[in-house]
Design an enzyme around this catalytic site. Structure first.
Site, PDB file in Angstrom:
ATOM      1  N   ARG A  79      11.010  -6.873  46.584  1.00 52.93           N
ATOM      2  CA  ARG A  79       9.466  -6.978  46.169  1.00 52.93           C
ATOM      3  C   ARG A  79       8.947  -5.879  45.394  1.00 52.93           C
ATOM      4  NH1 ARG A  79       5.238  -5.650  49.171  1.00 52.93           N
ATOM      5  NH2 ARG A  79       6.181  -5.944  51.017  1.00 52.93           N
ATOM      6  N   TYR A 107      -5.606 -22.221  28.676  1.00 48.65           N
ATOM      7  CA  TYR A 107      -4.938 -23.162  29.490  1.00 48.65           C
ATOM      8  C   TYR A 107      -5.661 -23.580  30.688  1.00 48.65           C
ATOM      9  CZ  TYR A 107      -1.358 -24.489  32.903  1.00 48.65           C
ATOM     10  OH  TYR A 107      -0.526 -25.112  33.717  1.00 48.65           O
ATOM     11  N   ASP A 113      -3.137 -14.188  25.522  1.00 51.01           N
ATOM     12  CA  ASP A 113      -2.089 -15.094  26.021  1.00 51.01           C
ATOM     13  C   ASP A 113      -0.997 -15.515  24.680  1.00 51.01           C
ATOM     14  OD1 ASP A 113      -0.295 -17.325  26.752  1.00 51.01           O
ATOM     15  OD2 ASP A 113      -1.539 -18.039  28.226  1.00 51.01           O
ATOM     16  N   LYS A 125       8.020 -21.366  29.101  1.00 55.87           N
ATOM     17  CA  LYS A 125       8.014 -21.850  27.716  1.00 55.87           C
ATOM     18  C   LYS A 125       9.116 -21.256  26.623  1.00 55.87           C
ATOM     19  CE  LYS A 125       4.247 -23.718  29.230  1.00 55.87           C
ATOM     20  NZ  LYS A 125       4.484 -24.628  30.571  1.00 55.87           N
TER      21      LYS A 125
HETATM   22  C1  LIG Z   1      -0.767 -21.196  27.096  1.00 53.19           C
HETATM   23  C2  LIG Z   1      -0.213 -21.175  28.420  1.00 53.19           C
HETATM   24  N1  LIG Z   1      -0.487 -19.970  29.184  1.00 53.19           N
HETATM   25  C3  LIG Z   1      -0.210 -20.008  30.489  1.00 53.19           C
HETATM   26  C4  LIG Z   1       0.460 -21.037  30.941  1.00 53.19           C
HETATM   27  C5  LIG Z   1       0.742 -21.185  32.613  1.00 53.19           C
HETATM   28  O1  LIG Z   1       2.138 -21.025  32.838  1.00 53.19           O
HETATM   29  P1  LIG Z   1       2.918 -21.399  33.935  1.00 53.19           P
HETATM   30  O2  LIG Z   1       2.960 -22.997  34.090  1.00 53.19           O
HETATM   31  O3  LIG Z   1       4.458 -20.639  33.765  1.00 53.19           O
HETATM   32  O4  LIG Z   1       2.625 -20.795  35.201  1.00 53.19           O
HETATM   33  C6  LIG Z   1       0.725 -22.412  30.395  1.00 53.19           C
HETATM   34  C7  LIG Z   1       1.308 -23.541  30.982  1.00 53.19           C
HETATM   35  O5  LIG Z   1       1.393 -24.375  30.229  1.00 53.19           O
HETATM   36  C8  LIG Z   1       0.180 -22.317  28.719  1.00 53.19           C
HETATM   37  O6  LIG Z   1       0.729 -23.365  28.230  1.00 53.19           O
END
Ligand SMILES: Cc1ncc(COP(=O)(O)O)c(C=O)c1O
Length: 412
Positions: free
Chosen positions: A64, A117, A201, A226
């Site tokens: 962890r 998101y 992000d 992604k």
């Molecule tokens: C721009 C963006 N940030 C964060 C996330 C969240 O990521 P996760 O699905 O890996 O938790 C996503 C998921 O689609 C996303 O498109």
């Protein structure tokens, strides 16, 4: 050396693993100390009870806290963003929520760009509010002075602690200026007498085509599900940042317990070896697909950052400042309505009808009824997320096959 040359080896010492060329998966929860003194020494450092000695690395304690797969992955990831450090998580959402919890506290003000998101939006409005954390949002059309007016009008300018942007905005590829946010962070850091952190992000373009830390941001977050993972076979997240940021993020991660598993970390190590060639091929395909869409009589508008796209003039200016390529995400308005859009989506063969993005296979989805369904209709319309909008994530397939697939679906 360049990151792509180091993705196969950086941070891994074969002599510590029987000479294996590839890093094994360390499926162990705990690690044997060579002596009680060593255990004490490791814990003192891990819990910050003493400073590290020159060139000292934290010894392995418990998975962890640290694990070879997790640490090697973190070392390799830092190369792409030229980050001082990184922390890896079991999902993009755990990376984002850990950053928000670490850099905000009860009474703090968060400034964020809209849209973000859906999971991030939910966390800001349904979780942070429970801890007395307020948030104000701004959109792509807000100028810097209008954003400042919003902060001042909130009556909580003195409590501004974090600026969080997601750029390009999903699904329309609108851009927010990282440089402007860094300036805003500096202004309020000086006025407030405490550091206002700037987080980006960078899932949509990074790490190849946008490098927020190099533009002065303090924190970059990724859904590693992604492009970093790139094969639609894992869920993971990452935070990159300055040496001030990463130890704080890792400490909270230790106590939330949301670190990546050794197996997922190993899969990401494998993915990183092909990151550059995958992303480059995806972008080359996307540029041609955007050109095809632009010419197609059944397409009204293409939202793409490169040639063939019709993003706003403001976004074009920001593109020159902060983007190194247009990426591989394209949205477009089909000439018609929801029924037309669904008929098109239902006829695709090579493109898979699925959410998510950045993977080797091409994906298609309908933001208004899928990824962005939760956004109130009036806001959706303001952001051009209408029933005509279709989002494509372009993969590594043969370009002609992709175009033929789109063509036959339009004919339908
Ligand atoms: C721009 C963006 N940030 C964060 C996330 C969240 O990521 P996760 O699905 O890996 O938790 C996503 C998921 O689609 C996303 O498109």
């Amino acid at each position: 050396m360049k990151p792509e040359s180091l993705m196969m080896s950086h941070g891994y010492k074969p002599e510590l693993s029987q000479g294996a060329v590839k890093c094994p998966i360390f499926l162990t929860s705990t690690f044997v100390f060579s002596s009680a003194e060593e255990g004490k020494d490791f814990f003192e450092l891990a819990y910050g009870h003493r400073q590290s000695k020159p060139n000292e690395e934290l010894g392995l304690i418990y998975s962890r806290i640290n694990n070879p797969n997790l640490e090697i992955l973190e070392d390799r990831l830092t190369l792409w963003d030229a980050a001082a450090g990184s922390a890896v998580f079991e999902s993009g959402m755990s990376a984002i929520s850990t950053v928000l919890l670490e850099f905000l506290k009860p009474g703090s003000l968060l400034l964020y760009s809209a849209p973000v998101y859906g999971g991030t939006h939910h966390f800001i409005h349904h979780v942070l509010t429970k801890f007395g954390i307020d948030a104000i949002e701004f959109g792509v059309n807000d100028q810097q002075d209008e954003i400042i007016q919003k902060i001042e009008a909130s009556g909580k300018a003195k409590d501004l602690a974090l600026i969080y942007i997601e750029t390009p905005a999903n699904p329309t590829n609108d851009l927010f200026s990282i440089l402007d946010m860094v300036k805003l962070g500096k202004k309020y850091s000086e006025e407030n007498g405490h550091k206002v952190f700037v987080a980006v992000d960078n899932t949509y373009l990074g790490p190849l085509w946008q490098k927020p830390l190099q533009l002065g941001a303090d924190i970059t977050v990724y859904s590693a599900t992604k492009y970093l993972g790139g094969h639609s076979d894992l869920i993971a997240g990452a935070v990159m940042g300055t040496s001030e940021v990463i130890p704080r993020v890792k400490t909270l991660r230790t106590f939330l317990g949301n670190m990546i598993s050794p197996h997922t970390a190993w899969m990401l190590l494998r993915s990183l070896e092909t990151l550059q060639i995958r992303m480059e091929r995806q972008q080359v395909n996307a540029i041609e697909v955007a050109r095809f869409l632009e010419m197609h009589p059944k397409v009204e508008k293409v939202y793409f950052l490169g040639e063939g796209g019709q993003v706003s003039a403001a976004s074009q200016k920001i593109y020159q400042e902060q983007c190194l390529g247009p990426g591989a995400m394209i949205s477009f308005d089909i000439n018609g309505n929801e029924q037309t859009a669904f008929a098109f989506l239902n006829r695709l063969k090579l493109f898979k009808l699925a959410v998510s993005l950045g993977s080797t296979e091409s994906l298609a989805e309908h933001p208004a009824t899928m990824t962005h369904v939760d956004i109130p209709l009036a806001d959706k319309l303001k952001m051009n997320i209408t029933e005509k909008l279709i989002r494509l994530s372009i993969g590594v397939e043969n370009l002609q096959d992709l175009i033929s697939d789109l063509n036959q679906a339009f004919e339908a």
